[in-house]
Design an enzyme around this catalytic site. Structure first.
Site, PDB file in Angstrom:
ATOM      1  N   ASN A  26       0.157  15.474 -25.416  1.00  0.00           N
ATOM      2  CA  ASN A  26      -1.025  15.402 -26.274  1.00  0.00           C
ATOM      3  C   ASN A  26      -1.682  16.763 -26.409  1.00  0.00           C
ATOM      4  O   ASN A  26      -1.974  17.422 -25.403  1.00  0.00           O
ATOM      5  CB  ASN A  26      -2.034  14.422 -25.684  1.00  0.00           C
ATOM      6  CG  ASN A  26      -1.508  13.002 -25.692  1.00  0.00           C
ATOM      7  OD1 ASN A  26      -1.384  12.385 -26.753  1.00  0.00           O
ATOM      8  ND2 ASN A  26      -1.161  12.483 -24.527  1.00  0.00           N
TER       9      ASN A  26
ATOM     10  N   GLU B 270       5.010  11.545 -23.866  1.00  0.00           N
ATOM     11  CA  GLU B 270       4.557  12.383 -24.983  1.00  0.00           C
ATOM     12  C   GLU B 270       3.698  13.511 -24.445  1.00  0.00           C
ATOM     13  O   GLU B 270       3.270  13.498 -23.291  1.00  0.00           O
ATOM     14  CB  GLU B 270       3.744  11.566 -25.998  1.00  0.00           C
ATOM     15  CG  GLU B 270       2.466  11.001 -25.403  1.00  0.00           C
ATOM     16  CD  GLU B 270       1.338  10.805 -26.405  1.00  0.00           C
ATOM     17  OE1 GLU B 270       1.414  11.316 -27.526  1.00  0.00           O
ATOM     18  OE2 GLU B 270       0.353  10.134 -26.041  1.00  0.00           O
TER      19      GLU B 270
ATOM     20  N   ARG C 102      -2.635  17.078 -22.359  1.00  0.00           N
ATOM     21  CA  ARG C 102      -2.227  16.085 -21.340  1.00  0.00           C
ATOM     22  C   ARG C 102      -0.778  15.700 -21.584  1.00  0.00           C
ATOM     23  O   ARG C 102      -0.425  15.239 -22.662  1.00  0.00           O
ATOM     24  CB  ARG C 102      -3.110  14.843 -21.379  1.00  0.00           C
ATOM     25  CG  ARG C 102      -3.048  14.038 -20.055  1.00  0.00           C
ATOM     26  CD  ARG C 102      -3.776  12.701 -20.141  1.00  0.00           C
ATOM     27  NE  ARG C 102      -3.092  11.812 -21.047  1.00  0.00           N
ATOM     28  CZ  ARG C 102      -3.704  11.045 -21.954  1.00  0.00           C
ATOM     29  NH1 ARG C 102      -5.016  11.048 -22.072  1.00  0.00           N
ATOM     30  NH2 ARG C 102      -2.999  10.277 -22.748  1.00  0.00           N
TER      31      ARG C 102
ATOM     32  N   ARG D 221      -2.738   5.676 -15.735  1.00  0.00           N
ATOM     33  CA  ARG D 221      -3.079   4.485 -16.528  1.00  0.00           C
ATOM     34  C   ARG D 221      -2.064   3.401 -16.229  1.00  0.00           C
ATOM     35  O   ARG D 221      -0.865   3.671 -16.153  1.00  0.00           O
ATOM     36  CB  ARG D 221      -3.013   4.800 -18.023  1.00  0.00           C
ATOM     37  CG  ARG D 221      -4.306   5.242 -18.611  1.00  0.00           C
ATOM     38  CD  ARG D 221      -4.123   5.584 -20.059  1.00  0.00           C
ATOM     39  NE  ARG D 221      -2.967   6.447 -20.259  1.00  0.00           N
ATOM     40  CZ  ARG D 221      -2.530   6.831 -21.447  1.00  0.00           C
ATOM     41  NH1 ARG D 221      -3.130   6.422 -22.534  1.00  0.00           N
ATOM     42  NH2 ARG D 221      -1.480   7.622 -21.544  1.00  0.00           N
TER      43      ARG D 221
ATOM     44  N   SER E 202      -7.787  12.202 -23.718  1.00  0.00           N
ATOM     45  CA  SER E 202      -8.988  11.572 -23.169  1.00  0.00           C
ATOM     46  C   SER E 202      -8.812  11.112 -21.725  1.00  0.00           C
ATOM     47  O   SER E 202      -7.754  11.257 -21.124  1.00  0.00           O
ATOM     48  CB  SER E 202      -9.402  10.409 -24.058  1.00  0.00           C
ATOM     49  OG  SER E 202      -8.320   9.542 -24.221  1.00  0.00           O
TER      50      SER E 202
ATOM     51  N   LYS F 225       8.438   5.829 -33.379  1.00  0.00           N
ATOM     52  CA  LYS F 225       7.080   6.388 -33.453  1.00  0.00           C
ATOM     53  C   LYS F 225       6.862   7.192 -34.731  1.00  0.00           C
ATOM     54  O   LYS F 225       7.691   8.022 -35.089  1.00  0.00           O
ATOM     55  CB  LYS F 225       6.826   7.330 -32.268  1.00  0.00           C
ATOM     56  CG  LYS F 225       7.027   6.719 -30.901  1.00  0.00           C
ATOM     57  CD  LYS F 225       6.617   7.700 -29.811  1.00  0.00           C
ATOM     58  CE  LYS F 225       6.918   7.126 -28.429  1.00  0.00           C
ATOM     59  NZ  LYS F 225       6.469   8.039 -27.353  1.00  0.00           N
TER      60      LYS F 225
ATOM     61  N   GLU G 173      -1.589   9.628 -33.310  1.00  0.00           N
ATOM     62  CA  GLU G 173      -2.166   9.645 -31.973  1.00  0.00           C
ATOM     63  C   GLU G 173      -3.157   8.500 -31.805  1.00  0.00           C
ATOM     64  O   GLU G 173      -3.620   7.935 -32.790  1.00  0.00           O
ATOM     65  CB  GLU G 173      -2.926  10.973 -31.749  1.00  0.00           C
ATOM     66  CG  GLU G 173      -2.045  12.197 -31.739  1.00  0.00           C
ATOM     67  CD  GLU G 173      -0.968  12.112 -30.678  1.00  0.00           C
ATOM     68  OE1 GLU G 173      -1.236  11.589 -29.586  1.00  0.00           O
ATOM     69  OE2 GLU G 173       0.156  12.565 -30.948  1.00  0.00           O
ATOM     70  N   GLY G 174      -3.461   8.197 -30.561  1.00  0.00           N
ATOM     71  CA  GLY G 174      -4.562   7.274 -30.295  1.00  0.00           C
ATOM     72  C   GLY G 174      -4.140   5.861 -29.962  1.00  0.00           C
ATOM     73  O   GLY G 174      -4.976   5.002 -29.709  1.00  0.00           O
TER      74      GLY G 174
ATOM     75  N   LYS H 145       5.113  14.056 -32.575  1.00  0.00           N
ATOM     76  CA  LYS H 145       6.273  13.494 -31.859  1.00  0.00           C
ATOM     77  C   LYS H 145       7.579  14.117 -32.356  1.00  0.00           C
ATOM     78  O   LYS H 145       8.554  14.187 -31.621  1.00  0.00           O
ATOM     79  CB  LYS H 145       6.303  11.974 -32.019  1.00  0.00           C
ATOM     80  CG  LYS H 145       5.519  11.228 -30.932  1.00  0.00           C
ATOM     81  CD  LYS H 145       4.133  10.899 -31.289  1.00  0.00           C
ATOM     82  CE  LYS H 145       3.398  10.219 -30.149  1.00  0.00           C
ATOM     83  NZ  LYS H 145       1.962  10.191 -30.389  1.00  0.00           N
TER      84      LYS H 145
HETATM   85  P1  ADP Z   1       0.087   7.721 -28.573  1.00  0.00           P
HETATM   86  O1  ADP Z   1       0.072   9.159 -28.969  1.00  0.00           O
HETATM   87  O2  ADP Z   1      -0.414   6.823 -29.642  1.00  0.00           O
HETATM   88  O3  ADP Z   1      -0.579   7.507 -27.240  1.00  0.00           O
HETATM   89  P2  ADP Z   1       2.598   7.265 -27.156  1.00  0.00           P
HETATM   90  O4  ADP Z   1       3.845   7.985 -27.489  1.00  0.00           O
HETATM   91  O5  ADP Z   1       1.914   7.699 -25.914  1.00  0.00           O
HETATM   92  O6  ADP Z   1       1.633   7.338 -28.422  1.00  0.00           O
HETATM   93  O7  ADP Z   1       2.918   5.723 -27.055  1.00  0.00           O
HETATM   94  C1  ADP Z   1       1.926   4.778 -26.707  1.00  0.00           C
HETATM   95  C2  ADP Z   1       2.353   3.963 -25.502  1.00  0.00           C
HETATM   96  O8  ADP Z   1       3.617   3.354 -25.743  1.00  0.00           O
HETATM   97  C3  ADP Z   1       2.540   4.771 -24.221  1.00  0.00           C
HETATM   98  O9  ADP Z   1       1.330   4.947 -23.536  1.00  0.00           O
HETATM   99  C4  ADP Z   1       3.525   3.893 -23.459  1.00  0.00           C
HETATM  100  O10 ADP Z   1       2.859   2.824 -22.811  1.00  0.00           O
HETATM  101  C5  ADP Z   1       4.398   3.318 -24.570  1.00  0.00           C
HETATM  102  N1  ADP Z   1       5.583   4.175 -24.746  1.00  0.00           N
HETATM  103  C6  ADP Z   1       5.733   5.176 -25.640  1.00  0.00           C
HETATM  104  N2  ADP Z   1       6.947   5.760 -25.525  1.00  0.00           N
HETATM  105  C7  ADP Z   1       7.587   5.126 -24.529  1.00  0.00           C
HETATM  106  C8  ADP Z   1       8.891   5.245 -23.927  1.00  0.00           C
HETATM  107  N3  ADP Z   1       9.770   6.155 -24.344  1.00  0.00           N
HETATM  108  N4  ADP Z   1       9.207   4.413 -22.915  1.00  0.00           N
HETATM  109  C9  ADP Z   1       8.328   3.478 -22.490  1.00  0.00           C
HETATM  110  N5  ADP Z   1       7.095   3.306 -23.020  1.00  0.00           N
HETATM  111  C10 ADP Z   1       6.716   4.110 -24.028  1.00  0.00           C
HETATM  112 MG    MG Z   2      -0.745  10.781 -27.886  1.00  0.00          MG
HETATM  113 MG    MG Z   3       0.014   8.254 -25.405  1.00  0.00          MG
END
Ligand code: ADP
Ligand code: MG
Ligand code: MG
Length: 511
Positions: A153, A151, A133, A487, A158, A401, A405-406, A332
């Site tokens: 995945n 990101e 995803r 989402r 999920s 970051k 994950e999660g 990441k």
């Molecule tokens: P995970 O793998 O834990 O889901 P993410 O990289 O998706 O990690 O970060 C979790 C959440 O943080 C994302 O769903 C988003 O809401 C917010 N986020 C992450 N990176 C960004 C970004 N560059 N700009 C804005 N929001 C972000």
């Molecule tokens: Mg993720």
């Molecule tokens: Mg995410």
């Protein structure tokens, strides 16, 4: 559709009776169609028999989403699938990146160790499956709207099971309810695309199941869903399982912690993975595909035997979704290296993307979705980013970051400098620093735990991709875009995970 962009959509619903009616319809439709989760522990205490389900949080209306951005995200998915299949095949590239983060990240080091052990013995299965995803937010750049990737995945992506249901819920409301509101929304004004995420993801599992072929040792073959004990998001997974079973594919749920209890490796050079049915242990299936909805974070590996379980799966003949290398491709840090057009990885004279994708048009399309991500290592770019991350003013438009994950693992804006101080400087390199994407303001109403939350929201689009490839050859056997997820979270929340309790399910109304 321009009528949705004038500021009156989605309606705020002032009339209590209108809210009440819509909420009642959503509550019942959701339970009737499995748009549900198991209750949180506080409620579960009153549910010793485990019979309760509650509504998944949803928006009352599908959120407006730019059609061009939606189309772009869907179109590019098969290129992303290809890119991540190629990265998974490139052990040298991944090994270099793992080395950079492993000193400060024991979990990543342990994952690599599983791969190294299997490699030493020799992999018996060359096929690998990805249920991916790719997540985006819309970025506004001097008027032009562009998707920017949050990101990618590669493990346990999920909400595909609940997402197709959410699209159906909003379609149902558009047909039967929205036009009855005081601010009537005629069904014809809403452009609600079909969402085949359940079918698409199950189709990926089926493709791998079929490619595995018949058992050479006389067993029936099956798919195993490796899950966490006490999973609340079980219906999301069940939708995929039921779709798979409808195509005559035996599928079983197995707790990650029970791998060594319920599976064994056949006494054969082919190392078939055998699943022993708990209710009848003499009934044995040969596992064709292991689909991991667990094992993506350290919490699933409390002791050495959990790592032995992962090793058993990885060294077996079963097709893993994902393999350890594919899981690592989702770091990441990999995303950061890919977005870095200027600096080739050491040992290569090409920018990173060109190492994996030959077509210039595809490279340009991928580049358009990237936003700035910096290393926090001791390279010149990393040292510069460290200054930025330590600065209480300049860090405000960034997120830091780790390789996790999660949800719930990141550090946002002003929290970055303080967190850096808690980590020994020689481990800063296991984090990345990413520019925050700021989407155009939107509002909607979220129904969560029976309560309405009205206000500014931020939407994150995910596009699912399924890909089956051969690790040994440059052959991709199956490569499809497989539906989407929207989402939505309140604009005061940094994290958007539905499972983590911050976000909610939504669908797109294309504008
Ligand atoms: P995970 O793998 O834990 O889901 P993410 O990289 O998706 O990690 O970060 C979790 C959440 O943080 C994302 O769903 C988003 O809401 C917010 N986020 C992450 N990176 C960004 C970004 N560059 N700009 C804005 N929001 C972000
Ligand atoms: Mg993720
Ligand atoms: Mg995410």
């Amino acid at each position: 559709m321009s009528s949705l962009t004038g500021g009156s959509y989605p309606p705020a619903l002032d009339a209590a009776l209108e809210k009440e009616r819509l909420v009642q319809i959503i509550k019942d439709w959701s339970i009737a169609h499995g748009l549900a989760v198991r209750p949180p522990p506080t409620v579960a205490n009153y549910d010793p028999e485990g019979i309760l389900a509650i509504n998944a949080p949803v928006t009352l209306f599908p959120s407006p989403f730019p059609k061009s951005c939606f189309e772009e995200a869907k179109t590019i998915q098969t290129t992303y699938n290809e890119l991540y299949a190629r990265i998974s095949q490139d052990e040298g590239f991944l090994g270099e990146i793992v080395q950079e983060v492993a000193a400060g990240d024991e979990f990543i080091a342990n994952l690599w160790n599983v791969h190294a052990r299997v490699k030493k013995e020799g992999y018996i299965q060359n096929l690998a499956l990805g249920l991916f995803r790719s997540d985006y937010m819309v970025h506004q750049n001097s008027g032009a709207l562009q998707i920017k990737q949050v990101e990618f995945n590669t493990i346990a992506s999920s909400f595909g099971g609940l997402s197709s249901q959410t699209s159906l819920l909003h379609k149902h409301l558009a047909q039967t309810e929205y036009h009855l509101l005081k601010d009537a929304i005629p069904p014809s004004t809403l452009d609600l695309p079909d969402n085949q995420s359940t079918r698409g993801l199950a189709g990926g599992l089926k493709a791998a199941f079929d490619a595995y072929g018949k058992s050479a040792i006389g067993h029936q073959t099956c798919v195993i869903f490796l899950v966490q004990g006490g999973e609340r998001n079980v219906f999301d997974q069940r939708h995929l399982e039921y779709e798979l079973q409808a195509s005559q594919t035996p599928a079983f749920r197995l707790s990650f912690s029970d791998i060594l209890v319920r599976t064994s490796i056949a006494d054969s050079p082919q190392r078939e993975l055998l699943y022993h049915l708990p209710s009848n242990p003499s009934h044995v299936f040969e596992v064709a595909v292991v689909y991991l909805r667990a094992g993506y974070g350290p919490g699933d590996y409390p002791d050495a035997s959990a790592w032995e379980g992962r090793f058993q799966v990885e060294r077996s003949r079963a097709i893993t979704c994902p393999s350890v290398l594919t899981q690592l491709a989702g770091m990441k840090k990999v995303q950061q290296v890919l977005t870095d057009v200027a600096v080739p990885p050491s040992g290569s004279s090409h920018p990173p993307l060109a190492r994996f994708i030959a077509d210039e048009t595809k490279i340009a399309a991928l580049n358009r979705t990237f936003t700035a991500i910096f290393p926090l290592d001791t390279s010149p770019a990393g040292l510069e980013a460290r200054e930025l991350a330590k600065d209480p003013k300049r860090c405000l438009s960034y997120v830091m970051k780790p390789q996790r994950e999660g949800g719930g693992n990141n550090f946002y804006r002003s929290a970055i400098p303080a967190h850096l101080k808690t980590i020994p400087e020689e481990h800063w390199g296991s984090f990345i620093l990413m520019e925050l994407i700021v989407p155009p303001p939107l509002s909607n109403t979220i129904l969560r735990a029976g309560k309405l939350e009205q206000g500014g929201v931020i939407c994150e689009l995910g596009v699912y991709g399924t890909c089956l490839w051969d690790q040994g050859r440059r052959e991709i056997l199956h490569n499809e875009e497989s539906g989407y997820l929207l989402r939505t979270k309140g604009d005061q929340s940094e994290e958007g995970g539905v499972a983590a309790g911050f976000g909610c399910m939504d669908s797109v109304a294309l504008v």
